[in-house]
Design a protein around this motif. Structure first.
Motif, PDB file in Angstrom:
ATOM      1  N   TRP A  32     -10.398   5.263 -11.405  1.00  4.89           N
ATOM      2  CA  TRP A  32     -10.251   4.783 -12.632  1.00  4.89           C
ATOM      3  C   TRP A  32     -10.154   5.886 -13.648  1.00  4.89           C
ATOM      4  CZ3 TRP A  32     -12.863   4.305 -17.229  1.00  4.89           C
ATOM      5  CH2 TRP A  32     -14.168   4.383 -17.150  1.00  4.89           C
ATOM      6  N   TRP A  85       0.843  -1.252  -0.153  1.00  8.33           N
ATOM      7  CA  TRP A  85      -0.027  -0.058   0.039  1.00  8.33           C
ATOM      8  C   TRP A  85       1.021   1.308   0.174  1.00  8.33           C
ATOM      9  CZ3 TRP A  85       0.360  -2.561   4.766  1.00  8.33           C
ATOM     10  CH2 TRP A  85       1.087  -2.021   5.761  1.00  8.33           C
ATOM     11  N   TYR A  86       0.389   2.452   0.148  1.00 10.43           N
ATOM     12  CA  TYR A  86       0.964   3.668   0.000  1.00 10.43           C
ATOM     13  C   TYR A  86       0.565   4.282   1.244  1.00 10.43           C
ATOM     14  CZ  TYR A  86       1.558   2.601  -4.983  1.00 10.43           C
ATOM     15  OH  TYR A  86       2.071   2.096  -5.924  1.00 10.43           O
ATOM     16  N   LEU A 145      -6.042   7.209  -3.376  1.00 12.12           N
ATOM     17  CA  LEU A 145      -5.730   6.489  -4.599  1.00 12.12           C
ATOM     18  C   LEU A 145      -6.888   7.201  -5.579  1.00 12.12           C
ATOM     19  CD1 LEU A 145      -5.463   2.926  -3.169  1.00 12.12           C
ATOM     20  CD2 LEU A 145      -3.615   3.889  -4.401  1.00 12.12           C
ATOM     21  N   PRO A 146      -6.416   7.259  -6.873  1.00 15.94           N
ATOM     22  CA  PRO A 146      -7.237   8.115  -7.762  1.00 15.94           C
ATOM     23  C   PRO A 146      -8.514   6.956  -8.332  1.00 15.94           C
ATOM     24  CG  PRO A 146      -5.323   7.520  -8.662  1.00 15.94           C
ATOM     25  CD  PRO A 146      -5.214   6.929  -7.209  1.00 15.94           C
ATOM     26  N   MET A 161      -7.097   8.526 -13.645  1.00 17.57           N
ATOM     27  CA  MET A 161      -5.756   7.776 -13.802  1.00 17.57           C
ATOM     28  C   MET A 161      -5.415   7.954 -15.116  1.00 17.57           C
ATOM     29  SD  MET A 161      -6.110   4.157 -11.619  1.00 17.57           S
ATOM     30  CE  MET A 161      -5.134   3.412 -12.509  1.00 17.57           C
ATOM     31  N   GLY A 162      -4.109   8.134 -15.634  1.00 16.35           N
ATOM     32  CA  GLY A 162      -3.594   8.231 -16.974  1.00 16.35           C
ATOM     33  C   GLY A 162      -3.750   6.876 -17.382  1.00 16.35           C
ATOM     34  N   GLU A 163      -3.814   6.705 -18.945  1.00 10.41           N
ATOM     35  CA  GLU A 163      -4.060   5.585 -19.535  1.00 10.41           C
ATOM     36  C   GLU A 163      -2.841   4.855 -19.939  1.00 10.41           C
ATOM     37  OE1 GLU A 163      -8.288   5.758 -21.542  1.00 10.41           O
ATOM     38  OE2 GLU A 163      -6.792   7.286 -22.359  1.00 10.41           O
ATOM     39  N   GLY A 164      -2.611   3.599 -20.282  1.00 10.17           N
ATOM     40  CA  GLY A 164      -1.693   2.965 -20.767  1.00 10.17           C
ATOM     41  C   GLY A 164      -0.706   2.576 -19.868  1.00 10.17           C
ATOM     42  N   ILE A 165      -0.860   2.532 -18.804  1.00 15.56           N
ATOM     43  CA  ILE A 165       0.009   2.346 -17.364  1.00 15.56           C
ATOM     44  C   ILE A 165       1.312   3.079 -17.669  1.00 15.56           C
ATOM     45  CG2 ILE A 165       0.834   0.406 -16.156  1.00 15.56           C
ATOM     46  CD1 ILE A 165      -0.784  -1.739 -17.865  1.00 15.56           C
ATOM     47  N   ALA A 166       0.951   4.313 -17.956  1.00 17.04           N
ATOM     48  CA  ALA A 166       2.262   5.212 -18.206  1.00 17.04           C
ATOM     49  C   ALA A 166       1.987   6.040 -17.132  1.00 17.04           C
ATOM     50  CB  ALA A 166       2.085   5.981 -19.432  1.00 17.04           C
ATOM     51  N   ILE A 167       3.076   6.539 -16.272  1.00 18.30           N
ATOM     52  CA  ILE A 167       3.132   7.403 -15.074  1.00 18.30           C
ATOM     53  C   ILE A 167       4.273   8.485 -15.487  1.00 18.30           C
ATOM     54  CG2 ILE A 167       2.267   5.764 -13.366  1.00 18.30           C
ATOM     55  CD1 ILE A 167       5.031   5.389 -12.443  1.00 18.30           C
ATOM     56  N   PRO A 168       3.972   9.691 -15.053  1.00 15.62           N
ATOM     57  CA  PRO A 168       5.145  10.739 -15.252  1.00 15.62           C
ATOM     58  C   PRO A 168       6.401  10.235 -14.525  1.00 15.62           C
ATOM     59  CG  PRO A 168       3.006  11.685 -14.352  1.00 15.62           C
ATOM     60  CD  PRO A 168       2.884  10.080 -14.046  1.00 15.62           C
ATOM     61  N   SER A 169       7.402  10.694 -15.272  1.00 14.83           N
ATOM     62  CA  SER A 169       8.607  10.151 -14.624  1.00 14.83           C
ATOM     63  C   SER A 169       9.140  11.200 -13.423  1.00 14.83           C
ATOM     64  CB  SER A 169       9.929  10.240 -15.756  1.00 14.83           C
ATOM     65  OG  SER A 169       9.746   9.199 -16.497  1.00 14.83           O
TER      66      SER A 169
END
Lengths: 390, 410
Positions: free
Chosen positions: A227, A99-100, A224-225, A230-238
């Motif tokens: 659905w 968890w976070y 937790l956001p 959330m950003g798509e494509g399992i891409a998160i900002p670096s």
């Protein structure tokens, strides 16, 4: 509905996963000697195969099968009778890979439930580390050197059976000393272990911790956001590369501080932290180069400051540092906050020197790993002495 | 065209007609779509596409990165990564080659990669066989791949252009596989209209990966580990993208008709002689030819049989189909695939059709399933007539197996 018992075991990945598994298993077996049924499991979302990562195991016991199902119809128990914390530094909080955010060590305890901690420390130090809780709970310290081992080896120092003896004392409705001794001998074929359980049973006491005692900080957490947020494509900002540092005294800018993961802080991953002597540092860069977590900030004057948001406490920096006592690993129980050592040094160099010498004057206790053959044997007399303390 | 033999110039001088195979038609579509990265690994019957593409590249008629991988797994991984970096991509495979790429096939929709693949449908080993079966492409039916079946070379070319338009739409970003029956379509030449580059450019915008572009100027991390706090939300996003797909497909077909002047009617399934039909047969791919011939013969004997050919299997136009099928006394579904142990032991399409009918409003015609043409076996006109008889029996309420093997030595 019969009676349901839930026991939580908070431990560190790899170093203590064998012990956690032995504990939850023996609890169920001991209760079974009294006609109860139970299930022993580790929380799957944790990563118990990662060095030092906080993780949890559970033993759920009930007086009958239906009541046991009631207890198992949850991913993990929402409240427990006893929390066993097998490393006292985890009393600062638990942030696993499941968890976070940081969870207080006493979070799941029922009102009046008992926190068992293995530690060389006294109750003041443990209470100061643990977050405050709305309801009173019991604290029972099992005196001992915190037991750490490895992936392939098990340190058979009787910590497990001593804890089991303590549980029999604290929660006699779960199982008696006799039942747990029987389970211990059945499981590990060693009468001496049953004796250790009995000794711990005799020595176990607990004190009440009231809602006004403990660390008043509110543990950090993350929402937790949804659905569609959330950003798509399992891409998160670096995570951005980093920025220059600001000298708190001269306000000169320089050096380099890498930006870090804002949602996973490594405070509770650590059992030791490096203490840096900035006066003797020769700026050789080795600690900075070798740190596997890029935890060192480069200060404007070219010194290296271990950032506690990123340090896992592995000790590589100490091992590679060529200067005697320039980097020294010190047990995490010795520290309250996570402030920058370099900033403290910049503000008050003399004061910092006093603080540093106080931290490293005794041979620092190692939570994990052995440096040479025979080191364990050397430790045994001291371990015995601590274990026999009241 | 160096590869295609140009035999006729149309009134519109830029359009051409060529005698080419279904595979060649796909290769020409890749050329017209100006695909950036193509990966190849040989396996029959898909390998015909890669041969045509490499000829185009070698002849200087097509400019792309053409990479021969060391196996299908790498083949699909390479284009997956290239697509993440903003390249328009193409690849494909057949039978067990497609299955060997399975891990790459599973991660592609999750990462919202608009990869276009051609599946030259081929029976799965064992026994080693080259002939057509649909189980290869159908293996990814639940994973977020859009799946379309075509039955002639013209449709192969047109559908490949439509595929890029649909998959690369920002609302979708899901991979898409075009299924072409091995041999019957991949290896037979037919007259195909090749549209002009100008028309294709008008129809097909540039691929724009936008905020998901993997590039140093847009620093992102793709595919980090996610625990149970994240996986369900990620699946829900793919669910939403697939839900949007039918609308985008309709838009693309409407634009296709406007720009190219050719219409496919209902994009999702073709209806043949259904207006007055008592019963219908259904199927996918090239078996449509013998079915249509058989229907014309049966109609001479007064049997009003129609045919529904499914083009799009994913997304599956369930509501539209169930509404259409209510008109008939019974439905026969021809499966060039198998699903051992499935409900009523039917093929995959038969199961989907029954599923589509169940929640639908109104009458639910009985459905008979047929397993036919496996391993490339010919679906003959007498086979089709035999199937139509069974569907009439179902319409009359006669007792018979719900799944029947047709064209089997027994």
């Amino acid at each position: 509905m019969g009676r349901l018992f839930a026991i939580e075991i908070i431990y560190r990945g790899i170093f203590q996963k064998t012990m956690a598994g032995r504990l939850s298993r023996a609890i169920v077996l001991a209760a079974h000697h009294e006609g109860k049924v139970g299930i022993s499991f580790g929380r799957y979302g944790d990563s118990p195969e990662r060095n030092g990562i906080p993780a949890k195991g559970f033993a759920i016991v009930a007086t009958d099968e239906q009541t046991l199902q009631e207890g198992m119809a949850k991913y993990e128990p929402k409240e427990v009778d006893v929390t066993i914390c097998v490393d006292d530094t985890l009393c600062k909080g638990v942030e696993s890979w499941a968890w976070y955010g940081l969870q207080p060590v006493n979070r799941l305890l029922k009102p009046g439930g008992t926190l068992i901690v293995t530690s060389r420390e006294g109750p003041e130090a443990i209470i100061a580390m643990a977050h405050r809780k709305d309801t009173p709970y019991q604290l029972s310290i099992l005196k001992g050197t915190v037991s750490f081992s490895g992936l392939w080896v098990y340190k058979d120092d009787h910590t497990d059976v001593r804890i089991l003896g303590a549980v029999a004392k604290i929660l006699p409705e779960l199982f008696s000393l006799k039942s747990v001794q029987r389970a211990i001998v059945d499981e590990w074929h060693d009468e001496l272990k049953a004796t250790s359980a009995a000794k711990a049973y005799d020595r176990t006491t607990s004190i009440t911790v009231t809602p006004d005692q403990g660390n008043p900080e509110v543990p950090y957490k993350f929402d937790l956001p949804k659905w569609h947020e959330m950003g798509e494509g399992i891409a998160i900002p670096s995570i951005p590369a980093g920025h220059k540092m600001d000298d708190p005294k001269s306000h000169a800018e320089g050096g380099f501080q890498p930006d870090r993961n804002p949602t996973f802080l490594k405070f509770s991953t650590r059992t030791m932290r490096p203490v840096v002597n900035f006066d003797t540092c020769i700026k050789c860069t080795l600690c900075w180069l070798q740190c596997p977590d890029s935890c060192f900030d480069v200060t404007p004057e070219g010194l290296y400051d271990a950032n506690m948001k990123a340090c896992c406490g592995c000790g590589v920096c100490e091992a590679v540092c060529p200067v005697k006592e320039c980097v020294t690993m010190v047990n995490e129980t010795e520290f309250k906050g996570n402030d920058s050592q370099w900033e403290d040094w910049r503000k008050d160099k003399d004061g910092y020197k006093v603080w540093l010498e106080e931290k490293i004057k005794h041979p620092p206790e190692r939570s994990h790993g052995f440096r040479y053959r025979g080191q364990y044997e050397e430790q045994i007399p001291e371990m015995l002495e601590i274990a026999q303390e009241k | 065209m160096a590869v295609a033999t140009v035999i006729e110039e149309q009134k519109d001088k830029l359009d051409k007609t060529a005698l080419i195979t279904g595979s060649e038609a796909i290769a020409v579509a890749c050329q017209l779509a100006d695909v950036d990265v193509i990966t190849a690994y040989p396996i029959r019957p898909y390998d015909t596409v890669m041969q045509y593409v490499c000829k185009l590249v070698a002849n200087g008629e097509m400019d792309c990165e053409y990479i021969v991988a060391e196996g299908e797994h790498s083949q699909f991984e390479i284009v997956k990564h290239a697509s993440a970096c903003g390249a328009r991509v193409f690849c494909g495979s057949s039978g067990v080659g497609w299955m060997y790429a399975m891990e790459a096939l599973t991660v592609t929709p999750a990462l919202r990669i608009p990869m276009i693949a051609m599946v030259g449908n081929r029976a799965l080993d064992d026994p080693g066989a080259f002939g057509v079966e649909h189980n290869d492409a159908l293996a990814v039916r639940d994973l977020g791949w859009q799946l379309v079946w075509v039955d002639n070379a013209q449709e192969a070319l047109d559908t490949a252009l439509i595929a890029y338009r649909v998959a690369e739409d920002r609302r979708i970003f899901l991979p898409l596989a075009i299924s072409c029956d091995g041999a019957f379509l991949t290896h037979s030449q037919a007259l195909v209209k090749i549209p002009s580059q100008e028309k294709v450019n008008e129809f097909l915008p540039q691929y724009n990966r936008g905020d998901l572009l993997l590039h140093p100027d847009n620093p992102i991390t793709v595919a980090p580990q996610g625990n149970e706090d994240w996986v369900m939300e990620i699946r829900r996003q793919n669910y939403a993208a697939m839900e949007r797909s039918p609308g985008v497909i309709r838009e693309a077909y409407a634009d296709f008709e406007r720009i190219f002047g050719r219409s496919y009617g209902n994009p999702f399934f073709e209806e043949y002689m259904t207006d007055d039909a008592d019963i219908v047969l259904m199927g996918m791919g090239t078996l449509s030819i013998s079915v249509k011939v058989a229907i014309r013969e049966m109609r001479k004997q007064g049997k009003r049989v129609g045919f529904v050919r499914m083009r799009w299997f994913r997304p599956f136009a369930a509501e539209e189909l169930s509404k259409s099928l209510q008109r008939f006394a019974a439905v026969g579904v021809i499966d060039r695939d198998y699903s051992f142990g499935s409900p009523y032991a039917g093929g995959v399409l038969a199961g989907e059709v029954r599923h589509a009918l169940y929640p639908g409003p109104g009458k639910k015609p009985p459905v008979v399933g047929f397993i036919c043409g496996l391993g490339g076996r010919e679906v003959t006109v007498p086979d089709v007539q035999k199937m139509a008889e069974a569907v009439y029996n179902a319409a009359d309420g006669k007792k018979q197996p719900l799944t029947q093997w047709i064209g089997l030595r027994e």
